[in-house]
Design a protein around this motif. Structure first.
Motif, PDB file in Angstrom:
ATOM      1  N   LYS A 129      -4.362  -4.191  13.922  1.00 54.54           N
ATOM      2  CA  LYS A 129      -5.698  -4.783  14.078  1.00 54.54           C
ATOM      3  C   LYS A 129      -6.759  -3.683  14.109  1.00 54.54           C
ATOM      4  CE  LYS A 129      -8.837  -7.910  14.821  1.00 54.54           C
ATOM      5  NZ  LYS A 129      -9.250  -8.837  13.781  1.00 54.54           N
ATOM      6  N   ILE A 130      -6.472  -2.607  14.828  1.00 55.52           N
ATOM      7  CA  ILE A 130      -7.411  -1.481  14.877  1.00 55.52           C
ATOM      8  C   ILE A 130      -7.476  -0.808  13.513  1.00 55.52           C
ATOM      9  CG2 ILE A 130      -7.867   0.779  15.930  1.00 55.52           C
ATOM     10  CD1 ILE A 130      -6.364  -0.355  18.466  1.00 55.52           C
ATOM     11  N   GLY A 131      -6.320  -0.657  12.858  1.00 55.65           N
ATOM     12  CA  GLY A 131      -6.245   0.051  11.589  1.00 55.65           C
ATOM     13  C   GLY A 131      -6.892  -0.655  10.414  1.00 55.65           C
ATOM     14  N   VAL A 132      -6.929  -1.990  10.424  1.00 52.01           N
ATOM     15  CA  VAL A 132      -7.502  -2.713   9.274  1.00 52.01           C
ATOM     16  C   VAL A 132      -9.000  -2.943   9.413  1.00 52.01           C
ATOM     17  CG1 VAL A 132      -5.356  -3.879   8.649  1.00 52.01           C
ATOM     18  CG2 VAL A 132      -6.967  -5.026  10.165  1.00 52.01           C
ATOM     19  N   LYS A 133      -9.580  -2.410  10.472  1.00 53.75           N
ATOM     20  CA  LYS A 133     -10.996  -2.669  10.743  1.00 53.75           C
ATOM     21  C   LYS A 133     -11.901  -2.255   9.584  1.00 53.75           C
ATOM     22  CE  LYS A 133     -14.675  -1.828  14.041  1.00 53.75           C
ATOM     23  NZ  LYS A 133     -15.189  -0.957  15.063  1.00 53.75           N
ATOM     24  N   ASP A 134     -11.685  -1.078   9.037  1.00 58.90           N
ATOM     25  CA  ASP A 134     -12.595  -0.566   8.013  1.00 58.90           C
ATOM     26  C   ASP A 134     -11.899  -0.274   6.690  1.00 58.90           C
ATOM     27  OD1 ASP A 134     -14.846  -0.574   9.780  1.00 58.90           O
ATOM     28  OD2 ASP A 134     -14.081   1.263  10.705  1.00 58.90           O
ATOM     29  N   VAL A 135     -10.833  -1.027   6.389  1.00 61.74           N
ATOM     30  CA  VAL A 135     -10.095  -0.777   5.150  1.00 61.74           C
ATOM     31  C   VAL A 135      -9.592  -2.106   4.589  1.00 61.74           C
ATOM     32  CG1 VAL A 135      -7.877  -0.404   6.297  1.00 61.74           C
ATOM     33  CG2 VAL A 135      -8.298   0.694   4.116  1.00 61.74           C
ATOM     34  N   ASN A 136      -9.419  -2.152   3.290  1.00 58.34           N
ATOM     35  CA  ASN A 136      -8.848  -3.321   2.636  1.00 58.34           C
ATOM     36  C   ASN A 136      -7.443  -3.548   3.187  1.00 58.34           C
ATOM     37  OD1 ASN A 136      -6.898  -4.252   0.358  1.00 58.34           O
ATOM     38  ND2 ASN A 136      -8.901  -5.073  -0.192  1.00 58.34           N
ATOM     39  N   SER A 137      -7.100  -4.790   3.476  1.00 57.06           N
ATOM     40  CA  SER A 137      -5.810  -5.083   4.104  1.00 57.06           C
ATOM     41  C   SER A 137      -4.626  -4.735   3.199  1.00 57.06           C
ATOM     42  CB  SER A 137      -5.747  -6.552   4.531  1.00 57.06           C
ATOM     43  OG  SER A 137      -5.845  -7.401   3.410  1.00 57.06           O
ATOM     44  N   ASP A 138      -4.797  -4.845   1.874  1.00 56.35           N
ATOM     45  CA  ASP A 138      -3.717  -4.483   0.961  1.00 56.35           C
ATOM     46  C   ASP A 138      -3.456  -2.978   0.986  1.00 56.35           C
ATOM     47  OD1 ASP A 138      -3.390  -7.139   0.199  1.00 56.35           O
ATOM     48  OD2 ASP A 138      -4.795  -6.954  -1.466  1.00 56.35           O
ATOM     49  N   LEU A 139      -4.527  -2.190   1.048  1.00 58.02           N
ATOM     50  CA  LEU A 139      -4.380  -0.739   1.154  1.00 58.02           C
ATOM     51  C   LEU A 139      -3.712  -0.378   2.479  1.00 58.02           C
ATOM     52  CD1 LEU A 139      -4.791   2.146   0.176  1.00 58.02           C
ATOM     53  CD2 LEU A 139      -7.133   2.035   1.090  1.00 58.02           C
ATOM     54  N   ALA A 140      -4.108  -1.056   3.546  1.00 59.84           N
ATOM     55  CA  ALA A 140      -3.497  -0.809   4.855  1.00 59.84           C
ATOM     56  C   ALA A 140      -2.001  -1.104   4.819  1.00 59.84           C
ATOM     57  CB  ALA A 140      -4.186  -1.657   5.925  1.00 59.84           C
ATOM     58  N   THR A 141      -1.623  -2.182   4.161  1.00 64.17           N
ATOM     59  CA  THR A 141      -0.211  -2.525   4.027  1.00 64.17           C
ATOM     60  C   THR A 141       0.530  -1.459   3.230  1.00 64.17           C
ATOM     61  OG1 THR A 141      -0.751  -4.889   4.106  1.00 64.17           O
ATOM     62  CG2 THR A 141       1.422  -4.295   3.245  1.00 64.17           C
ATOM     63  N   ALA A 142      -0.082  -0.977   2.171  1.00 59.78           N
ATOM     64  CA  ALA A 142       0.549   0.068   1.353  1.00 59.78           C
ATOM     65  C   ALA A 142       0.769   1.342   2.163  1.00 59.78           C
ATOM     66  CB  ALA A 142      -0.311   0.350   0.122  1.00 59.78           C
ATOM     67  N   ILE A 143      -0.208   1.725   2.961  1.00 62.36           N
ATOM     68  CA  ILE A 143      -0.080   2.919   3.797  1.00 62.36           C
ATOM     69  C   ILE A 143       1.051   2.729   4.806  1.00 62.36           C
ATOM     70  CG2 ILE A 143      -1.229   4.307   5.575  1.00 62.36           C
ATOM     71  CD1 ILE A 143      -3.876   3.750   3.978  1.00 62.36           C
ATOM     72  N   ARG A 144       1.063   1.587   5.452  1.00 60.25           N
ATOM     73  CA  ARG A 144       2.118   1.280   6.432  1.00 60.25           C
ATOM     74  C   ARG A 144       3.492   1.341   5.774  1.00 60.25           C
ATOM     75  NH1 ARG A 144       3.171  -4.711   8.988  1.00 60.25           N
ATOM     76  NH2 ARG A 144       4.863  -4.139  10.350  1.00 60.25           N
ATOM     77  N   THR A 145       3.589   0.833   4.558  1.00 64.43           N
ATOM     78  CA  THR A 145       4.861   0.798   3.847  1.00 64.43           C
ATOM     79  C   THR A 145       5.374   2.198   3.548  1.00 64.43           C
ATOM     80  OG1 THR A 145       4.259  -1.340   2.901  1.00 64.43           O
ATOM     81  CG2 THR A 145       6.022  -0.126   1.806  1.00 64.43           C
ATOM     82  N   VAL A 146       4.485   3.100   3.180  1.00 63.56           N
ATOM     83  CA  VAL A 146       4.890   4.485   2.918  1.00 63.56           C
ATOM     84  C   VAL A 146       5.440   5.126   4.190  1.00 63.56           C
ATOM     85  CG1 VAL A 146       4.041   6.787   2.309  1.00 63.56           C
ATOM     86  CG2 VAL A 146       3.370   4.815   0.938  1.00 63.56           C
ATOM     87  N   VAL A 147       4.778   4.883   5.307  1.00 60.73           N
ATOM     88  CA  VAL A 147       5.259   5.433   6.582  1.00 60.73           C
ATOM     89  C   VAL A 147       6.653   4.893   6.882  1.00 60.73           C
ATOM     90  CG1 VAL A 147       4.873   5.488   9.082  1.00 60.73           C
ATOM     91  CG2 VAL A 147       2.943   5.803   7.508  1.00 60.73           C
ATOM     92  N   ILE A 148       6.843   3.587   6.726  1.00 55.97           N
ATOM     93  CA  ILE A 148       8.142   2.969   6.992  1.00 55.97           C
ATOM     94  C   ILE A 148       9.197   3.512   6.038  1.00 55.97           C
ATOM     95  CG2 ILE A 148       9.417   0.781   6.929  1.00 55.97           C
ATOM     96  CD1 ILE A 148       6.743  -0.523   7.874  1.00 55.97           C
ATOM     97  N   LEU A 149       8.824   3.721   4.786  1.00 53.03           N
ATOM     98  CA  LEU A 149       9.738   4.276   3.789  1.00 53.03           C
ATOM     99  C   LEU A 149      10.288   5.623   4.250  1.00 53.03           C
ATOM    100  CD1 LEU A 149      10.810   4.067   0.760  1.00 53.03           C
ATOM    101  CD2 LEU A 149       8.860   5.522   0.223  1.00 53.03           C
ATOM    102  N   PHE A 150       9.398   6.513   4.675  1.00 54.42           N
ATOM    103  CA  PHE A 150       9.833   7.832   5.135  1.00 54.42           C
ATOM    104  C   PHE A 150      10.670   7.750   6.418  1.00 54.42           C
ATOM    105  CE2 PHE A 150       6.355   9.416   2.409  1.00 54.42           C
ATOM    106  CZ  PHE A 150       7.082  10.351   1.678  1.00 54.42           C
ATOM    107  N   VAL A 151      10.272   6.899   7.341  1.00 54.14           N
ATOM    108  CA  VAL A 151      11.023   6.769   8.592  1.00 54.14           C
ATOM    109  C   VAL A 151      12.428   6.210   8.322  1.00 54.14           C
ATOM    110  CG1 VAL A 151      11.161   5.523  10.794  1.00 54.14           C
ATOM    111  CG2 VAL A 151       9.002   6.564  10.077  1.00 54.14           C
TER     112      VAL A 151
END
Length: 137
Positions: free
Chosen positions: A21-43
């Motif tokens: 909720k804090i992270g999507v405040k100033d960014v497109n939600s699709d871009l936020a999802t893509a960023i989150r996915t990259v983090v999960i991919l590496f983890v």
């Protein structure tokens, strides 16, 4: 022991909602999802590699690949819609409605996996559905 992992999952899922909720405040939600996915991919790959659990990847059946792929597709779509909902709504409403997935999973497990459901689980599912309707309307 399974319930400890389930409780940890619930705890981190709740943190996910707050951080998202804090992270999507100033960014497109699709871009936020893509960023989150990259983090999960590496983890996820880091853990699998670190624990030496990728040795059998070449032996996975076609069926396993298909259903893990479908699961990944469903996860991705879930995240995309979840982030969009978080961007538009209150986290205190979006997160509980998202948990309607628990009741839907119970129903789908009966239909597709032929699992039996106890009366207690059925009552719980009905209560989740009722609570979700209360939150929406």
């Amino acid at each position: 022991m399974w319930w400890i992992y389930a409780l940890l999952s619930a705890f981190f899922a709740s943190l996910t909602a707050i951080f998202a909720k804090i992270g999507v405040k100033d960014v497109n939600s699709d871009l936020a999802t893509a960023i989150r996915t990259v983090v999960i991919l590496f983890v996820a790959w880091g853990i699998a590699l670190g624990r030496g659990e990728i040795k059998g990847i070449g032996e996975l059946s076609k069926n396993t690949w298909i259903f893990l792929g479908l699961s990944g597709l469903a996860t991705g779509l879930s995240w995309i819609f979840y982030y969009k909902a978080l961007q538009m709504g209150k986290v205190s409403q979006v997160a509980p409605v998202d948990k309607l997935s628990v009741a839907l999973t119970i129903v789908l497990s009966v239909i597709f996996l032929k699992e039996t459901v106890s009366l207690k689980a059925a009552i719980g599912a009905v209560m989740i559905i009722g609570g979700t309707l209360v939150l929406i309307f």
